[in-house]
Design a protein around this motif. Sequence first.
Motif, mmCIF file in Angstrom:
data_model
loop_
_atom_site.group_PDB
_atom_site.id
_atom_site.type_symbol
_atom_site.label_atom_id
_atom_site.label_comp_id
_atom_site.label_asym_id
_atom_site.label_seq_id
_atom_site.Cartn_x
_atom_site.Cartn_y
_atom_site.Cartn_z
ATOM 1 N N ARG A 136 -6.879 -9.463 -4.914
ATOM 2 C CA ARG A 136 -6.659 -10.458 -6.204
ATOM 3 C C ARG A 136 -5.201 -10.025 -6.676
ATOM 4 N NH1 ARG A 136 -9.771 -13.870 -8.406
ATOM 5 N NH2 ARG A 136 -11.428 -13.211 -7.038
ATOM 6 N N ILE A 137 -4.231 -10.987 -6.961
ATOM 7 C CA ILE A 137 -3.228 -10.746 -7.584
ATOM 8 C C ILE A 137 -3.168 -12.002 -8.906
ATOM 9 C CG2 ILE A 137 -0.671 -10.356 -7.465
ATOM 10 C CD1 ILE A 137 -1.193 -9.738 -4.442
ATOM 11 N N ASP A 138 -2.917 -11.391 -9.794
ATOM 12 C CA ASP A 138 -2.793 -12.527 -10.998
ATOM 13 C C ASP A 138 -4.178 -13.357 -10.915
ATOM 14 O OD1 ASP A 138 -0.451 -11.433 -11.729
ATOM 15 O OD2 ASP A 138 0.906 -12.886 -10.446
ATOM 16 N N GLY A 139 -5.107 -12.903 -10.613
ATOM 17 C CA GLY A 139 -6.411 -13.784 -11.015
ATOM 18 C C GLY A 139 -6.598 -14.688 -9.672
ATOM 19 N N LYS A 140 -5.770 -14.258 -8.695
ATOM 20 C CA LYS A 140 -6.116 -15.361 -7.278
ATOM 21 C C LYS A 140 -6.158 -14.399 -6.107
ATOM 22 C CE LYS A 140 -4.630 -20.006 -7.915
ATOM 23 N NZ LYS A 140 -3.519 -20.939 -7.674
ATOM 24 N N LEU A 141 -6.937 -14.602 -5.215
ATOM 25 C CA LEU A 141 -7.160 -13.795 -3.865
ATOM 26 C C LEU A 141 -5.972 -14.258 -2.974
ATOM 27 C CD1 LEU A 141 -10.854 -13.965 -3.143
ATOM 28 C CD2 LEU A 141 -9.501 -12.110 -3.783
ATOM 29 N N HIS A 142 -5.032 -13.135 -2.561
ATOM 30 C CA HIS A 142 -4.163 -13.411 -1.647
ATOM 31 C C HIS A 142 -4.151 -12.555 -0.249
ATOM 32 C CE1 HIS A 142 -1.548 -15.841 -4.434
ATOM 33 N NE2 HIS A 142 -2.141 -14.855 -5.347
ATOM 34 N N GLN A 143 -3.790 -13.294 0.759
ATOM 35 C CA GLN A 143 -3.679 -12.300 1.820
ATOM 36 C C GLN A 143 -3.022 -11.108 1.883
ATOM 37 O OE1 GLN A 143 -2.738 -14.785 5.341
ATOM 38 N NE2 GLN A 143 -4.574 -16.055 5.196
ATOM 39 N N SER A 144 -3.170 -9.984 2.348
ATOM 40 C CA SER A 144 -2.817 -8.731 2.328
ATOM 41 C C SER A 144 -3.080 -8.082 3.603
ATOM 42 C CB SER A 144 -3.409 -8.158 1.228
ATOM 43 O OG SER A 144 -2.911 -6.658 1.108
ATOM 44 N N THR A 145 -2.604 -6.698 3.600
ATOM 45 C CA THR A 145 -2.652 -6.197 4.911
ATOM 46 C C THR A 145 -3.584 -4.897 4.802
ATOM 47 O OG1 THR A 145 -1.087 -4.316 3.972
ATOM 48 C CG2 THR A 145 -0.247 -6.115 5.435
ATOM 49 N N TRP A 146 -4.540 -4.267 5.917
ATOM 50 C CA TRP A 146 -5.551 -3.601 5.787
ATOM 51 C C TRP A 146 -5.178 -2.217 5.042
ATOM 52 C CZ3 TRP A 146 -10.473 -3.786 6.964
ATOM 53 C CH2 TRP A 146 -10.901 -4.659 7.596
ATOM 54 N N ASP A 147 -3.562 -1.848 5.323
ATOM 55 C CA ASP A 147 -3.292 -0.530 4.732
ATOM 56 C C ASP A 147 -3.267 -0.572 3.210
ATOM 57 O OD1 ASP A 147 -2.863 1.041 6.768
ATOM 58 O OD2 ASP A 147 -0.662 0.763 7.078
ATOM 59 N N TYR A 148 -2.716 -1.682 2.595
ATOM 60 C CA TYR A 148 -2.629 -2.010 1.324
ATOM 61 C C TYR A 148 -4.000 -2.176 0.706
ATOM 62 C CZ TYR A 148 -1.321 -3.894 -3.296
ATOM 63 O OH TYR A 148 -1.286 -4.305 -4.538
ATOM 64 N N ALA A 149 -4.897 -3.004 1.436
ATOM 65 C CA ALA A 149 -6.375 -3.134 0.677
ATOM 66 C C ALA A 149 -6.913 -1.766 0.668
ATOM 67 C CB ALA A 149 -6.966 -4.002 1.420
ATOM 68 N N LEU A 150 -7.026 -0.922 1.870
ATOM 69 C CA LEU A 150 -7.721 0.273 1.876
ATOM 70 C C LEU A 150 -7.307 1.318 0.789
ATOM 71 C CD1 LEU A 150 -8.508 0.804 5.654
ATOM 72 C CD2 LEU A 150 -9.685 -0.657 3.910
ATOM 73 N N ASN A 151 -5.875 1.217 0.721
ATOM 74 C CA ASN A 151 -5.206 2.280 -0.147
ATOM 75 C C ASN A 151 -5.528 1.986 -1.737
ATOM 76 O OD1 ASN A 151 -3.905 4.025 1.684
ATOM 77 N ND2 ASN A 151 -2.213 2.865 1.738
ATOM 78 N N LEU A 152 -5.531 0.714 -2.053
ATOM 79 C CA LEU A 152 -5.914 0.117 -3.077
ATOM 80 C C LEU A 152 -7.365 0.517 -3.493
ATOM 81 C CD1 LEU A 152 -4.862 -1.772 -5.653
ATOM 82 C CD2 LEU A 152 -5.692 -3.561 -4.306
ATOM 83 N N ILE A 153 -8.128 0.385 -2.867
ATOM 84 C CA ILE A 153 -9.684 0.655 -2.780
ATOM 85 C C ILE A 153 -9.960 2.122 -3.258
ATOM 86 C CG2 ILE A 153 -11.925 0.576 -1.788
ATOM 87 C CD1 ILE A 153 -11.115 -1.743 -0.369
ATOM 88 N N ALA A 154 -9.258 2.989 -2.345
ATOM 89 C CA ALA A 154 -9.242 4.438 -2.434
ATOM 90 C C ALA A 154 -8.921 4.999 -3.642
ATOM 91 C CB ALA A 154 -8.670 5.092 -1.020
ATOM 92 N N ASP A 155 -7.897 4.512 -4.018
ATOM 93 C CA ASP A 155 -7.086 4.634 -5.348
ATOM 94 C C ASP A 155 -8.004 4.620 -6.434
ATOM 95 O OD1 ASP A 155 -5.150 5.830 -4.009
ATOM 96 O OD2 ASP A 155 -3.553 4.358 -4.185
#
Lengths: 154, 853
Positions: free
Chosen positions: B280-299
């Motif tokens: 979710r970026i600016d209130g909307k779901l956008h396609q992303s990469t596994w690395d980015y998503a997993l790092n975001l969750i972990a952080d």
Amino acid sequence: MFKETILKEIDDIKARYPDPKSALLPTLYIAQREFGWLSHEAMHVVAQSLNLPEAMVRGTASFYTMFKHKPMGRHLIQLCTNVSCMILGAERLVDFLKNRYSLEPNITTTDRRFSLVIMECIGACDRGPAMLVNTDFHDSLTEERIEEILEKYK
Amino acid sequence: MITININEKEIRLDKPVTVLEAARTAGIKIPTLCAHELLEAYGGCRLCVVEVERMLKLQTACTLIAADGMVIRTKSEAISNARRSILEFLLINHPLDCPVCDKAGECELQDLVNKYGATAGRFKEEKRKVPESHEDRIFTRNMERCVLCTRCVRMCNDVQGASAINIVGRGGRSRMEPFSPTSFNCEYCGNCLTVCPVGAILSRPHLHSLRPWQIDKEVETICPYCGVGCSFVVQVRDESIKRVIPRFGFGLNNGLLCSRGRFGYEVTGSQERIKVPLVRIDGKLHQSTWDYALNLIADKLKDIRDTHGGSAIAGIASPRCTNEDNYVFQKFMRMACKTNNIDSISRIGFASAQRYFEDLLGQGITANIILGLKNSDIILVLGGDPTAVNPILGLSIRAAARNGTKIAVIGNAKGLERFKTLRIVPDIFKEAEVLEYLLTEIFRAKGLRGEKPALDRKIEGLSGKSLKIDIAGLAELKDVLLSGGSVSIVLGMDVVHRSRGHRILFAVAGITYLLEARLYLLSESSNEQGLIDMGCVPDMLPGGRPLVVGDFKKRFETVWKGTIPEKGGLTLMEIIEATKDKKIKVLYVMGENPVFNLPNTSYVKEALKSLDFLVVQDIFLTETAELADVVLPASGWSEKDGTYTNLERRIQLLRKAVNTPSSADDWRTISEISSKMGYEMHYPRAEDIMEEIATVSPLYKDLTYDEIEKGNCLWPYNGEPLRGVVSEIPAAEETFREYKEGLYLAPEKILFHSGTLSRRALALRKICPEPTLKIGTNHAEKLGLKEGDNVSVSTAQGSINVQVSIDTAIKDNKVLLGNNFEGRGVFSLLNYEIDPITKVPGIEGCEVTIEKI
């Protein structure tokens, strides 16, 4: 659904047998008597009242020729045209019914008075031609006699 | 001992069986058309004729019981001639349209004709003409191809018990037809399809799409739908499942399937699958990469854990995920996120009920073998329709009924209407009173067992209350239960999710205890039992070991190398409420859709919106995933290896059938996030997780995939169940509730759908495309409603429009609606009140207005 009195009648039949399946044929007769013929609704009602599967009721009903599977006239004529009756003139009677009442095999007259079904031997080979009108038995038929008999069925 | 001789081979038999069966066990093949291993002998096709010495004519092997000294030959010129003639007769009317028939290649008639000849008949008469029927939603009927073996009819009547089809007409005009000649309108189990030896009944979803020889591979696996865990084979071509076929003589379903199992497989092949992580970026779901998503969750998780503590994090596990997924999930929540806030949707029924019974009666009390139902003298069914929730278990009850077992139903179980011995309908939401009455009556007749003092005391206490209940059939039910036979109790969850459901559970536990009954819990999802065994509950570690017992905790801590938080976690509805109160800031949802699947959906939605961070791991963009901050694509049931534990605690292998590179196994994703958060988890394969489970879980001790593969891995596998003694049975303050004459809305579990998963199964949507409101005949008449009328259903929570379906089996003033279809789930109309003991969101007394539109 059946009326209360009819349900009572069916309950009495059910009580005669250990298994409700055995009450199926008598109940189908009752349904035919009440509804005139075995429509889908009629068979559904029979299935409900005996707690039997609908498909089984239909399968059983469709096996027997004595059940009506389409609406029929007020009076059902079942005429035998097997060998003895045929030799004694049954086919002439078929023609006669056609000319006199516009009644053909498997057809109901437009005034819904008669339906005609050609049936197999009814065991009156010595007195043919023979027919059943509803449940009444008539033998030694001729054109005059058949007209006379049918006049009694309005 | 009976000794017979078949083709010069001596065969010894322990008991008299048919010659056909004797030959089969000796490996001698006799051709058959009408005989089938699941069906009674019929003797219709005559193909199995054999020569028996001193018997004048050829005999049908399927009906002839082997007698001592019989000398039998299965091959001779006379036999071949007879078989050829029979086949020639069958071909009189058979259209020989093999090139356009889907059955070609797996047609028994084709194979037989190929073997015995008579490739065409000598008959010159016109063949019978019956137009192929495509009027049904699922089945195509071609009565020209039919050889009238009646396997389908016998399957439907004698095994499935649906009795939806029959032979209609007679003689040369006989044909198989459902009651309505056009639509089958049945349970759509499709078991008629699998026994049809020719192409007379075919599945429309598969019509002209598949030839049996074009299959790349066949994979034996477990059905993803309910808690029975049927075995079947998926046929795969081009990395997509083409068909599910049963395997007779295999698994606990022995080749039988239900509509969900047979037609529900399309789900994982759906085009609507999530293929990439969404952020979710600016209130909307956008396609992303596994690395980015997993790092975001972990952080994010690390940040919340370190600033607010683990109690600000919660996780919802899934009864549709494997044991391996759930094990890794709870380990991740406990060790990496430092929280015991783990629960699942099973809290609404199965998990709560199971826990309650195990506390009172000991671990494993609900682990009973489904086939054992057939050996019961009495089966008491309450709280749901087993033939809809767990269809194959339901078949065991129907089979038992046929063998003379008495079936007693409390409430409504439509699929057993023709099989029940007696049925009582308690006043609305008053099952507890009825069960307590039965319990005290049983206590008065049989006395106490004296094994569990706390239970004995409470039963005695109950009997002090004077209960006045006047319900038709209750006295008879009491007599049946006390008649002395072995009793099985099948409990559905409809009586568990009540605001005072624990009263019902206690009464059931008491009856089970006094009658020494076998208890079965109906389970809607494939791995509800496994989920609990894996420790996805707030107060239990894997193996059902209580968190509060220090010894257990230490043992896990040694293997897991870290500390498990002391404090017990919150249960499902408490998690949602804590979310609303901002006490929980991050929620990690694995394979679940709480926004749709929990009562008072608008409240749940508000609660989840107030989260700081919501992670959803799922195969579809569900109602919950739409609110998430990160959505991770998960592997579906057919794309992963793992194990499911069914409701009888049988552990079974799920095998990867297709590869989908775009999604990841749940356990893999979670171990990666965990490692990123500093708690290392590395499992190369699912099997390695089971290896760890087998070391830590006392119930799955020494279990390996090899052992599971051999079959019959039933709990507790080499392990020790926990024997606890309850000193006090918790009770809540009684509140008396009066329910008026009006109509009340209740959730229904329907046969053709399972949760929201089956929405994407096109065949199931064809069978059941629309939600329908089930209403009893009386109330429908009062409201002037007819089948198929559109109505608006309104409660204090909201209103939705659905069609009406009149259900003759509903005798009380309840109306039922399922929770399956987009925007029209029953839970959006229901409010809840938490049962103080079981923590189940209780659903009762929800008044409803129905208006025709």
